[in-house]
Design an enzyme around this catalytic site. Structure first.
Site, short mmCIF file in Angstrom:
data_model
loop_
_atom_site.label_atom_id
_atom_site.label_comp_id
_atom_site.label_asym_id
_atom_site.label_seq_id
_atom_site.Cartn_x
_atom_site.Cartn_y
_atom_site.Cartn_z
N GLU A 97 12.35 76.71 38.81
CA GLU A 97 11.07 76.65 39.53
C GLU A 97 9.83 76.74 38.64
OE1 GLU A 97 11.07 79.53 42.71
OE2 GLU A 97 12.66 78.52 43.77
N GLU A 113 19.11 77.12 45.63
CA GLU A 113 18.73 78.41 46.21
C GLU A 113 18.26 78.19 47.64
OE1 GLU A 113 15.76 80.82 44.28
OE2 GLU A 113 16.71 80.63 42.31
#
Ligand code: FCB
Length: 446
Positions: free
Chosen positions: A169, A357
């Site tokens: 991320e 995720e």
């Protein structure tokens, strides 16, 4: 009973869990590890809401054998975890710490011994503090510092590990860490954010190239945070605000990797990135990833706000929307994952997508040896139904990794939000497989 079964997702679909080093390992001064920016940040008063830190965390460093066994017990195949740069190269660059490599060899060996596949993230936010002292992600040299670290890892583990993710991320660690100051290293402003963005995007592609050169038969990916963005109103301004917000939140790192450059048409303030771009950089931003990891928890609704410099978009607080909220204050809205799978699969260069995720924190209370967590179970099932919906419509989604294996240190929120399928009683380090984890075990049983 759910309306779907494991076989609906197909035999090639990967099921797993995800964790990250700083959030679970503890043992921060053991075996030659140097401090990371998260050690410094969490020990700075006022930075973590609960005043806590990752010094001990889940003590995964000493308990990894039992913890990895839970993945097997849930009948999953994938163990996604991250390597801690400050364990492997305590000086950021330079001499390798053999004890750091040993620890990850033990983790990988245990994973393989249980018949699981290791999926390794190279960078999940724990930058060596020594490198932050030299400017961290704002210093262009980080591209070569990171490259050195990637090469060490690829050579050390490439025989055993075939699935790699370069960054976790990048939008989140640059925006929260270098723009808003809410995450380590706690820097603020566009003057920090923009160089960090460009250097992280360069490192993302460079990491891919180094893995390709050093690991035979590697499957190389990287992960992106994503939130489906909706305009709160029908006006042109509201839609433009949503488009610029979407450019930053969902497009900022994937588009340069795909060779499309930065999304500055939708978000003109990104033109200031040009200050940091040198001749030849735009070509080097591209890398042909084998897969992308999508990580998502919620959608965003935004409205135009002339005072929101940059995107001119202001998020509507999740609590004002009237839906169910998790312990993080995040709205539960499962269709988000479907819409994102559609959005990201529309890029020509995206070959395969894995949900690397997705998950939810709810307050869990053990009753004896059981933790009943119906809200989390419903969250998972409703999201899986939306993943399946996308898959049935032809989206090449090939896996789902739940965040997270264990309750853990949730960054600036401390230990309060519990995301795990396994409950952790921090004072005793006792573990209990939650009912949601038991459900996975049954759902995935052959
Ligand atoms: C993601 C992070 C992960 C965890 C979850 C809840 O943004 O990658 O480490 O904090 O959110």
């Amino acid at each position: 009973m759910t309306a779907f079964s494991k076989s609906d997702f197909g035999p090639g679909f990967s099921w797993g869990v995800a964790t990250s080093a700083y959030q679970i390992e503890g043992a921060v001064s053991e075996d030659g590890r140097s401090p990371s920016i998260w050690d410094t940040f969490s020990h700075t008063p006022g930075k973590i809401k609960t005043g806590e830190n990752g010094d001990v965390a889940c003590d995964f460093y000493h308990r990894y054998q039992g913890d990895i066994a839970f993945i097997r017990q849930m009948n999953m195949q994938v163990h996604r975890f991250s390597l801690a740069w400050p364990r492997i190269l305590p000086g950021g660059t330079g001499p390798v710490n053999p004890k750091g490599l040993d620890f990850y060899h033990r983790v990988i060996d245990r994973t393989l011994e249980l018949g699981l596949k290791p999926w390794v993230t190279l960078y999940h936010w724990d930058l060596p503090q020594v490198l932050e002292d030299k400017g961290g992600w704002t210093n262009r040299e980080i591209v070569s510092w990171f490259g050195e670290y990637v090469e060490v890892c690829a050579r050390a583990f490439g025989d055993k590990v075939k699935h790699w993710m370069v960054l976790n991320e990048p939008t989140v660690f640059t925006a929260l860490g270098y723009m808003q100051g809410k995450h380590a290293p706690g820097r603020k402003g566009l003057g920090n954010f923009l160089p960090a963005v460009h250097h992280a995007a360069m490192a993302q592609a460079e990491g891919g190239r180094i893995l390709r050169a050093n690991v035979k038969d590697a499957q190389i990916g990287t992960t992106f945070s994503a939130s489906y963005v909706e305009a709160a109103g029908p006006t042109w301004l509201s839609r433009a605000a949503a488009a610029s917000y979407d450019a930053v939140v969902n497009r900022l790192f994937i588009e340069p990797a795909l060779g499309l450059g930065y999304p500055w048409k939708a978000a003109p303030f990104l033109l200031a990135l040009k200050r940091y771009i040198r001749p030849g950089d735009m070509e080097k931003l591209a890398f042909d990833f084998d897969f992308i990891g999508l990580q998502t928890y919620f959608r965003q609704q935004v409205r135009f706000d002339p005072l929101a410099l940059g995107t001119f978009a202001r998020e509507i607080p999740h609590a004002e929307r009237g839906g169910e909220l998790t312990e993080m204050g995040w709205e539960v809205w499962p269709e988000n994952i479907y819409l994102l799978l559609r959005q990201f699969s529309a890029y020509k260069g995206v070959k395969r997508i894995l949900i690397t995720e997705n998950g939810a924190a709810f307050p869990d209370t053990p009753q004896g040896e059981r933790v009943s967590d119906p809200q989390r179970l419903k969250y998972i099932q409703d999201h899986l139904a939306q993943v399946l919906r996308a898959k049935r419509e032809g989206v090449p989604v090939e896996g789902y990794f739940y965040w997270s294996l264990l309750d853990n240190f949730e960054w600036a929120e401390g230990y309060r939000p519990r995301f795990g399928l396994v409950y952790v009683d921090y004072p005793t380090q006792k573990r209990i497989l939650k009912d949601s984890g038991r459900w996975f075990g049954e759902f995935l049983a052959n």
